[in-house]
Design an enzyme around this catalytic site. Structure first.
Site, PDB file in Angstrom:
ATOM      1  N   ARG A  92       0.954  -1.165  -0.181  1.00 60.81           N
ATOM      2  CA  ARG A  92      -0.079   0.038  -0.132  1.00 60.81           C
ATOM      3  C   ARG A  92       0.977   1.396  -0.140  1.00 60.81           C
ATOM      4  O   ARG A  92       0.481   2.392  -0.653  1.00 60.81           O
ATOM      5  CB  ARG A  92      -0.800   0.056   1.347  1.00 60.81           C
ATOM      6  N   ASN A 146     -10.707  -4.514  -0.619  1.00 63.15           N
ATOM      7  CA  ASN A 146     -10.852  -3.622  -1.418  1.00 63.15           C
ATOM      8  C   ASN A 146      -9.816  -3.801  -2.892  1.00 63.15           C
ATOM      9  O   ASN A 146      -8.815  -4.661  -2.583  1.00 63.15           O
ATOM     10  CB  ASN A 146     -10.581  -2.231  -0.888  1.00 63.15           C
ATOM     11  N   CYS A 168     -19.060  -2.894   1.964  1.00 66.12           N
ATOM     12  CA  CYS A 168     -18.179  -1.463   2.210  1.00 66.12           C
ATOM     13  C   CYS A 168     -18.867  -0.710   3.396  1.00 66.12           C
ATOM     14  O   CYS A 168     -20.006  -1.034   3.658  1.00 66.12           O
ATOM     15  CB  CYS A 168     -18.294  -0.375   0.874  1.00 66.12           C
ATOM     16  N   TYR A 252     -15.030   9.639  -0.843  1.00 70.96           N
ATOM     17  CA  TYR A 252     -14.106   9.352  -2.081  1.00 70.96           C
ATOM     18  C   TYR A 252     -14.253  10.342  -3.130  1.00 70.96           C
ATOM     19  O   TYR A 252     -13.595  10.476  -3.973  1.00 70.96           O
ATOM     20  CB  TYR A 252     -14.030   7.902  -2.382  1.00 70.96           C
TER      21      TYR A 252
END
Length: 441
Positions: A92, A146, A168, A252
């Site tokens: 990540r 994800n 989610c 987001y």
């Protein structure tokens, strides 16, 4: 009833254990198996020991075990939850650091970083789905790995196992925050969600049969409130944007509708404090220090600092609804099946659905609102291209996914960042092992 948690050494596991304990009277699980890979063995043992203490404190007769043998773990499973991170937080960090170093959004589920998370994850979960189909064919896969929408669609389109639902925490967070704004019990608030995972909008806010959307929009304009989880710092929304859209954005959306501001904020944070992944690694170290405490027998409050908090609670609610054929309405990632006329029936969307023992039945939305139609069609085409590249391992497919993404949209920079990420993640990209980047003349 048996539940298998794939990625059992995750720091989120105590939350799913808590959720199963709290629902035990209506969802009587008697066996839980945590499974992980060799590199996660230490964390698996720490989390397993904590989970055992939690169950003992609750006084429930649930058999708990943990193992590195996935195929053995899957035997007789009724539900398989997936919470994996291929390459761990170090991967990540690269997803965030490399794009940001080129002046591009670096985020774990959006933009270039989100694409590579999908590239690493989809082959692994397709392999899991094959095992589930062969070993426990009646089990439901509950995916909260994800990018959840993309991964769920990849499994449904390319895997042998069709009992797959994605979840989610963003719709949950938005509903909770909206209830706070309205000073209502969250159980009395229902938002109509339209869109895709991490690109979903709220189109109506029902409270006792009355649509309170205008009241919530007014509060977002005039009050210091937002729907953001721990991993996203909200910039707020302008009155013009909210009144023109007449929809509730999710956190987001700042990456897409406030790109310049968000990129500036993220580059400053990256320059001064490092990536979000580095911050999360520090949180993880603290969490596992807490988890090691032999006196701890409950989910610690520190877990809420993780951006994905409440994923597990949503997953537990979904499993209980499936088991009980409750016909509860929940927001899940599932096949469109005509709910949104503008999208293919086999596209995965994030939508309110009636949960039955046969699976989700999406509530019909009709046509997309004009103000978001173009963006949603573009994002769905992009998601389909990410899946195609994840499966094919072709360089051209990966490159197309990059230039189709609205957070990249630069053909030369796309190639530069794509090539760097392919090299950085090569250990976790077996499908791209023979790829040779195309050299510009």
């Amino acid at each position: 009833m048996k539940i298998v948690i794939v990625g059992g050494g995750s720091s989120y596991t105590p939350e799913i254990i808590e959720g199963l304990i709290l629902r035990h009277d209506v969802f009587p699980v008697d066996t839980i198996t945590l499974v992980d890979i060799d590199s996660g063995k230490e964390k698996l043992e720490i989390v397993g020991a904590l989970a055992k203490r939690m169950i003992e404190k609750a006084g429930l007769s649930i058999s708990l075990r943990w193992t590195l043998d996935r195929k053995e773990a899957l035997k007789n499973a009724d539900f398989v939850s997936t919470q994996i991170r291929v390459g761990g937080l170090k991967a990540r960090e690269k997803d965030e650091r490399i794009p940001l170093s080129h002046g591009m959004i670096g985020q774990e589920t959006n933009g270039a970083g989100g694409i590579f998370k999908a590239f690493r994850t989809i082959p692994v979960l397709l392999d899991l789905a094959k095992d589930v189909h062969e070993i426990c064919p009646d089990a439901w896969i509950i995916n909260f790995t994800n990018p959840a929408g993309i991964v769920t669609e990849a499994l449904l389109k390319h895997g042998p196992h069709k009992k797959v639902i994605g979840v989610c925490n963003i719709p949950y967070n938005m509903t909770q925050s909206t209830a706070e704004i309205l000073n209502e019990d969250p159980d009395n608030v229902r938002i109509e969600f339209i869109g895709l995972n991490h690109f979903v909008f709220g189109s109506k806010v029902w409270v006792n049969g009355e649509n309170k959307l205008d009241t919530v929009i007014d509060a977002l304009i005039h009050q210091n409130v937002d729907f953001s989880p721990a991993n996203i710092v909200s910039l707020g929304w302008s009155e013009t944007f909210l009144k023109s859209m007449q929809l509730l954005p999710n956190p987001y959306h700042q990456y897409y509708y406030q790109t310049a501001q968000t990129l500036k904020k993220d580059i400053e944070a990256f320059t001064n404090h490092g990536t979000r992944a580095e911050h999360v690694q520090a949180i993880e170290e603290e969490l596992f220090d807490v988890y090691r405490d032999q006196e701890l027998n409950m989910k610690p409050q520190q877990l809420e600092q993780r951006g994905g908090a409440y994923y597990s609670d949503v997953a537990c609610s979904l499993m209980s609804a499936l088991y009980n054929n409750s016909e509860a309405i929940m927001t899940v990632n599932t096949l469109n099946r005509g709910a949104i006329i503008d999208l293919p029936d086999d596209a995965v969307i994030e939508v309110n659905s009636i949960i039955t023992k046969e699976g989700p039945v999406p509530l019909v939305i009709g046509r997309l609102p004009q103000q978001i139609k173009a963006d949603l069609l573009m994002m769905k085409a992009f998601e389909e291209q990410v899946i195609a590249a994840s499966v094919s391992g072709r360089y051209q497919d990966a490159y197309l996914a990059f230039i189709m993404n609205p957070l990249i949209k630069d053909e030369k920079k796309a190639k530069t960042v794509l090539d760097e990420l392919l090299v950085a993640h090569q250990a976790f990209l077996p499908q791209f092992k023979s790829v040779k980047p195309i050299h510009n003349a």
